[in-house]
Structures are given as structure tokens and as C-alpha cells.
Scaffold this motif. Structure first.
Motif, short mmCIF file in Angstrom:
data_model
loop_
_atom_site.label_atom_id
_atom_site.label_comp_id
_atom_site.label_asym_id
_atom_site.label_seq_id
_atom_site.Cartn_x
_atom_site.Cartn_y
_atom_site.Cartn_z
N LEU A 105 0.42 -1.42 0.64
CA LEU A 105 -0.01 -0.31 -0.20
C LEU A 105 1.12 1.20 0.23
O LEU A 105 0.64 2.37 -0.59
CB LEU A 105 -0.73 -0.53 1.13
N LEU A 106 2.11 1.23 0.11
CA LEU A 106 2.81 2.11 0.85
C LEU A 106 3.14 2.31 -0.95
O LEU A 106 3.65 3.87 -0.89
CB LEU A 106 3.56 3.00 2.19
N ILE A 107 4.11 1.51 -1.48
CA ILE A 107 4.34 1.61 -2.57
C ILE A 107 3.27 1.85 -3.21
O ILE A 107 3.76 2.91 -4.39
CB ILE A 107 4.83 0.65 -3.67
N ARG A 108 2.02 1.51 -3.61
CA ARG A 108 1.22 2.25 -4.22
C ARG A 108 0.83 4.07 -4.16
O ARG A 108 0.72 4.80 -4.98
CB ARG A 108 0.13 1.45 -3.62
N VAL A 109 1.16 4.04 -2.41
CA VAL A 109 0.91 5.44 -2.27
C VAL A 109 1.75 6.51 -2.84
O VAL A 109 1.19 7.58 -3.66
CB VAL A 109 0.70 6.04 -0.41
N ALA A 110 3.60 6.21 -2.33
CA ALA A 110 4.30 6.42 -3.00
C ALA A 110 4.09 6.86 -4.38
O ALA A 110 4.75 7.48 -4.89
CB ALA A 110 5.82 5.85 -2.72
N GLU A 111 3.69 5.65 -5.37
CA GLU A 111 3.95 5.77 -6.80
C GLU A 111 2.40 6.60 -7.16
O GLU A 111 2.76 8.19 -7.83
CB GLU A 111 3.17 4.47 -7.96
N THR A 112 1.63 7.23 -6.44
CA THR A 112 0.56 8.19 -6.80
C THR A 112 0.77 9.16 -6.34
O THR A 112 0.90 10.54 -7.07
CB THR A 112 -0.40 7.80 -5.45
N LEU A 113 2.28 9.77 -5.48
CA LEU A 113 2.45 10.90 -5.40
C LEU A 113 3.61 11.70 -6.88
O LEU A 113 4.38 11.93 -5.68
CB LEU A 113 2.82 10.69 -3.62
N HIS A 114 4.14 10.31 -7.26
CA HIS A 114 5.07 10.74 -7.71
C HIS A 114 5.99 10.79 -7.50
O HIS A 114 7.53 11.33 -7.77
CB HIS A 114 5.06 11.77 -8.84
N LEU A 115 6.70 9.69 -6.64
CA LEU A 115 8.48 9.50 -5.37
C LEU A 115 9.16 8.77 -6.17
O LEU A 115 8.80 7.59 -6.36
CB LEU A 115 7.74 9.26 -3.91
N ASP A 116 10.25 8.93 -6.38
CA ASP A 116 11.22 7.83 -7.29
C ASP A 116 11.45 6.98 -5.94
O ASP A 116 11.85 7.63 -4.70
CB ASP A 116 12.58 9.41 -7.30
N PRO A 117 11.35 5.69 -6.55
CA PRO A 117 11.97 5.07 -5.61
C PRO A 117 13.26 4.80 -5.09
O PRO A 117 14.48 5.26 -6.57
CB PRO A 117 11.49 3.59 -6.23
N GLY A 118 13.97 4.96 -3.94
CA GLY A 118 15.15 5.19 -3.19
C GLY A 118 15.45 6.66 -3.64
O GLY A 118 16.16 7.26 -2.64
N ILE A 119 14.61 7.37 -3.57
CA ILE A 119 15.16 8.86 -2.98
C ILE A 119 14.68 9.62 -2.03
O ILE A 119 13.55 9.92 -2.39
CB ILE A 119 15.03 9.26 -5.02
N HIS A 120 14.78 10.18 -0.94
CA HIS A 120 13.80 10.29 0.17
C HIS A 120 13.68 11.58 -0.41
O HIS A 120 14.85 12.23 -0.52
CB HIS A 120 14.35 9.81 1.73
N PRO A 121 12.50 12.10 -0.06
CA PRO A 121 11.89 13.54 -0.45
C PRO A 121 12.98 14.87 0.21
O PRO A 121 13.32 15.51 0.34
CB PRO A 121 11.19 14.08 0.06
N HIS A 122 13.05 14.42 1.76
CA HIS A 122 14.11 14.75 2.58
C HIS A 122 15.96 15.82 2.23
O HIS A 122 16.84 15.81 2.81
CB HIS A 122 14.82 14.66 3.74
N LEU A 123 16.43 14.56 1.36
CA LEU A 123 17.87 15.08 0.38
C LEU A 123 18.06 16.47 0.28
O LEU A 123 18.92 16.95 0.00
CB LEU A 123 17.97 13.96 -0.46
N ARG A 124 16.66 17.11 -0.38
CA ARG A 124 16.44 17.85 -1.10
C ARG A 124 16.32 19.38 0.12
O ARG A 124 16.22 20.29 0.27
CB ARG A 124 15.41 18.46 -1.88
N ALA A 125 17.05 18.68 1.12
CA ALA A 125 17.03 19.37 2.23
C ALA A 125 17.51 21.30 2.23
O ALA A 125 18.15 21.30 1.43
CB ALA A 125 18.32 19.19 3.51
N ARG A 126 17.78 21.81 2.87
CA ARG A 126 16.84 23.53 3.03
C ARG A 126 18.65 23.17 2.88
O ARG A 126 19.48 23.36 3.57
CB ARG A 126 16.21 24.03 4.16
N THR A 127 19.19 25.00 2.70
CA THR A 127 20.88 25.21 2.29
C THR A 127 20.65 25.67 3.93
O THR A 127 20.25 25.83 4.88
CB THR A 127 20.67 26.29 1.84
#
Length: 167
Positions: free
Chosen positions: A136-158
Motif C-alpha cells: 500500500l505504501l508503494i502504491r501511495v508513493a507512486e500516486t505521489l510520484h515519488l522516485d523509488p530510493g530517493i528520499h524527499p528530505h535529500l532536498r534539505a534546506r541550505t
């Protein structure tokens, strides 16, 4: 699509996903700390395994990180002996980033931490429920267009301003 009934905030899907995600992230960071690696550095290292060589800029683009943040992170990981920069044969202005044997060993050590952490998080779930939750979490991640293996917090603030990174 059916109407989703209103639920109290504490029982809402966004809150529960955020709450569980934040706790899982803290557990992961706690387990990485004795190894001397941050979750951000591990995110970069794990995305260097099993891939053809990437330039520093290609890696920053793939992970959604600002190039200045990537430079600093690669500097830290190079000082730790986990990666090495090599001049690109195709573009002498670019650096290719490669895992060192120590970096590959670190990725393996962190990978060994995942099963016990997963068992701790899911200890009250039967195996079928755990598999269903992951699916289910994989499906939710796909719905949200998240890239597998790429955590959104890698885009951390400067670091300097706390502002969101440039895109």
C-alpha cells in the motif's frame, strides 16, 4: 472515486504517515550515528551502488539536491574515505563520483541494520499485514510520484539561510 469521510486530525492518513515517517526517520538516524554517517550521506551513498558512474551534477540532479549542497556533502564523504572524485573522461570540467571499498562496506553495514529495524517497527503486525502495508505504501508513493530510493528530505534546506533549495 468515493468521498472520504472527515476524520479527526490524529486519525487522518496525512498525520499518521507523517508521525510514523518521522519516528522511523529518527530510528534510522539513531542507528546510523554510531557508524558516523548521516541519513543524507547514506542517501547519496546508496544511490551510488550498482550504478554506472555519475558526475557530481548528475547525482545532484537525480537526488534533487542543489549543486552547492551536493559539493559540501561529497567533500564530507570524500574526507571520510567513502567516495572519490575522478575527472570525467567525457567532460574534463566534471567530476565522476565513485564509491570506495570503504563506502561500499558502509552501505553493506547499513543494509544489515534495515531488517532488525523493520522487525521493530512492524513487531505487532503479522507477516501478511506487513506485506500489505508495504504494498500500500508503494502504491501511495507512486500516486505521489515519488522516485523509488530517493528520499524527499535529500532536498534539505541550505545550511546558511534555512531557505528552500533552488530548483
Amino acid at each position: 472515486m468515493s468521498e472520504i469521510p472527515a476524520t479527526p486530525y490524529a486519525a487522518s492518513l496525512p498525520f499518521l504517515l507523517s508521525q510514523v515517517g518521522a519516528r522511523a526517520a529518527q530510528l534510522f538516524a539513531d542507528r546510523l550515528a554510531p557508524l558516523g554517517v548521516s541519513p543524507r550521506a547514506f542517501g547519496v551513498l546508496s544511490n551510488l551502488t550498482g550504478t554506472s558512474t555519475r558526475t557530481q551534477q548528475q547525482l545532484a540532479d537525480a537526488l534533487g539536491m542543489h549543486r552547492n549542497n551536493m559539493v559540501g556533502l561529497i567533500d564530507e564523504m570524500e574526507a571520510a574515505g567513502w567516495v572519490r572524485r575522478h575527472r570525467s573522461a567525457q567532460d574534463r570540467r566534471a567530476f565522476e563520483i565513485r564509491l570506495t571499498p570503504a563506502g561500499a562496506e558502509l552501505v553493506d553495514r547499513v543494509a544489515a541494520l534495515i531488517p532488525p529495524m523493520e522487525a521493530e517497527i512492524a513487531r505487532d503486525l503479522v507477516p501478511d499485514d506487513r506485506h500489505a502495508l508495504v504494498d500500500l505504501l508503494i502504491r501511495v508513493a507512486e500516486t505521489l510520484h515519488l522516485d523509488p530510493g530517493i528520499h524527499p528530505h535529500l532536498r534539505a534546506r541550505t545550511r546558511s539561510t534555512g531557505a528552500a533549495p533552488e530548483q
